[in-house]
Design an enzyme around this catalytic site. Structure first.
Site, PDB file in Angstrom:
ATOM      1  N   GLU A 245       3.333   6.781  -4.948  1.00  0.00           N
ATOM      2  CA  GLU A 245       4.485   7.693  -4.892  1.00  0.00           C
ATOM      3  C   GLU A 245       4.199   8.925  -4.039  1.00  0.00           C
ATOM      4  OE1 GLU A 245       7.367   6.732  -6.154  1.00  0.00           O
ATOM      5  OE2 GLU A 245       6.416   4.905  -6.934  1.00  0.00           O
ATOM      6  N   ILE A 246       3.633   8.697  -2.861  1.00  0.00           N
ATOM      7  CA  ILE A 246       3.290   9.832  -2.003  1.00  0.00           C
ATOM      8  C   ILE A 246       3.975   9.780  -0.643  1.00  0.00           C
ATOM      9  CG2 ILE A 246       1.058  10.237  -3.094  1.00  0.00           C
ATOM     10  CD1 ILE A 246      -0.229   8.810  -0.764  1.00  0.00           C
TER      11      ILE A 246
ATOM     12  N   LYS B  60       5.432  -6.323   3.357  1.00  0.00           N
ATOM     13  CA  LYS B  60       4.991  -5.787   2.067  1.00  0.00           C
ATOM     14  C   LYS B  60       4.287  -6.914   1.334  1.00  0.00           C
ATOM     15  CE  LYS B  60       5.091  -2.553  -1.224  1.00  0.00           C
ATOM     16  NZ  LYS B  60       4.627  -1.164  -1.068  1.00  0.00           N
TER      17      LYS B  60
ATOM     18  N   THR C 145       5.692  -4.260  -6.521  1.00  0.00           N
ATOM     19  CA  THR C 145       5.605  -4.213  -7.980  1.00  0.00           C
ATOM     20  C   THR C 145       6.645  -3.247  -8.540  1.00  0.00           C
ATOM     21  OG1 THR C 145       3.971  -2.424  -8.032  1.00  0.00           O
ATOM     22  CG2 THR C 145       3.130  -4.680  -7.874  1.00  0.00           C
TER      23      THR C 145
ATOM     24  N   GLY D 266       0.051   1.326  -3.583  1.00  0.00           N
ATOM     25  CA  GLY D 266      -0.930   2.281  -4.067  1.00  0.00           C
ATOM     26  C   GLY D 266      -1.954   2.613  -2.994  1.00  0.00           C
TER      27      GLY D 266
ATOM     28  N   GLY E  78       2.777  12.708   3.534  1.00  0.00           N
ATOM     29  CA  GLY E  78       3.957  11.902   3.231  1.00  0.00           C
ATOM     30  C   GLY E  78       5.145  12.661   2.710  1.00  0.00           C
TER      31      GLY E  78
END
Length: 242
Positions: A12-13, A37, A41, A112, A170
């Site tokens: 989440e960055i 991708k 997930t 991740g 990001g």
């Protein structure tokens, strides 16, 4: 470069948004772009995933998702809990090579960080990058704590003989704190790689047309934009000295 692997220093960055901005600039330059991708997930069947978001924002025409697992966990864990086959590095590399045969640029967006496990054998995105001989673009957070995770990611890449293309922040805040401002100079130092951009927080909420119009101002020339790392860093360094 035919293939670029995009990873992050965590979750989440902003990896998806950075991938979209890179794809947008390449598409605008007339290059055919594919987004891969390996493992999505935390998204249910039928829901839009990261590939859909990249295509919406960038205007790129091709996207491929190798596997989708319902729980928001590391790919190997999510696959195991779902009773599904995992996606290994060799499968990722093979898919990227096939896309590269028909596209000028393939962007492989991980899940991740660099060493998150894909399968029971411990395969990771780093292994896929090594098999491809592809450089890795690292997406990092802006604030406190990012230097350690960026340094660890860079060390892991060097240990495997993988080129680090550079670092992109990001999600650059509208009102950066002291740590974020100082990190602009420190991130390339601890990574031993250039700072290649800073994407403003909230950029993913733009519509596709506005996103594509602004993307060049977020990324450096090495990624097809006109963002100036030295000028951006000095601007916030001056505010730190004031």
């Amino acid at each position: 470069m035919t293939v670029i692997v995009v990873t992050g220093t965590g979750t989440e960055i902003g990896k998806t948004i950075v991938t979209a901005a890179t794809a947008a600039l390449a598409t605008a330059a007339g290059r055919s772009v594919a987004v891969l991708k390996p493992a999505q997930t935390g998204v249910a069947p039928g829901e839009a995933g990261d590939v859909d978001e990249v295509l919406r924002l960038s205007g790129a025409a091709t996207g491929e998702e190798l596997a989708r697992f319902p729980e928001p966990l590391a790919p190997n864990t999510a696959a195991r809990r779902a009773g599904m086959a995992p996606v290994g590095p060799a499968e990722v590399a093979e898919a990227a090579r096939k896309l590269a045969e028909e596209h000028d640029l393939v962007l492989v967006e991980g899940a991740g960080g660099l060493l998150v496990r894909f399968d029971e054998e411990g395969g990771t995105l780093a292994d896929a990058a090594r098999l491809l001989g592809a450089p890795v673009l690292v997406v990092a957070t802006a604030g406190l704590g990012t230097l350690n995770s960026a340094a660890l990611t860079a060390e892991a890449l060097r240990a495997r003989g993988i080129e680090q293309l550079g670092v992109v922040v990001g999600s650059w805040p509208g009102e950066p704190d002291l740590a974020a401002r100082c990190n602009l100079a420190d991130l390339p130092a601890v990574s031993d790689a250039p700072l290649l951009g800073a994407v403003p927080a909230g950029a993913g909420a733009l519509d596709g047309e506005a996103f594509r119009a602004a993307a060049a101002g977020w990324l450096a020339p090495a990624l097809g934009g006109n963002w100036d790392a030295a000028a951006f860093t000095e601007e916030f360094a001056a505010a730190t000295r004031a």
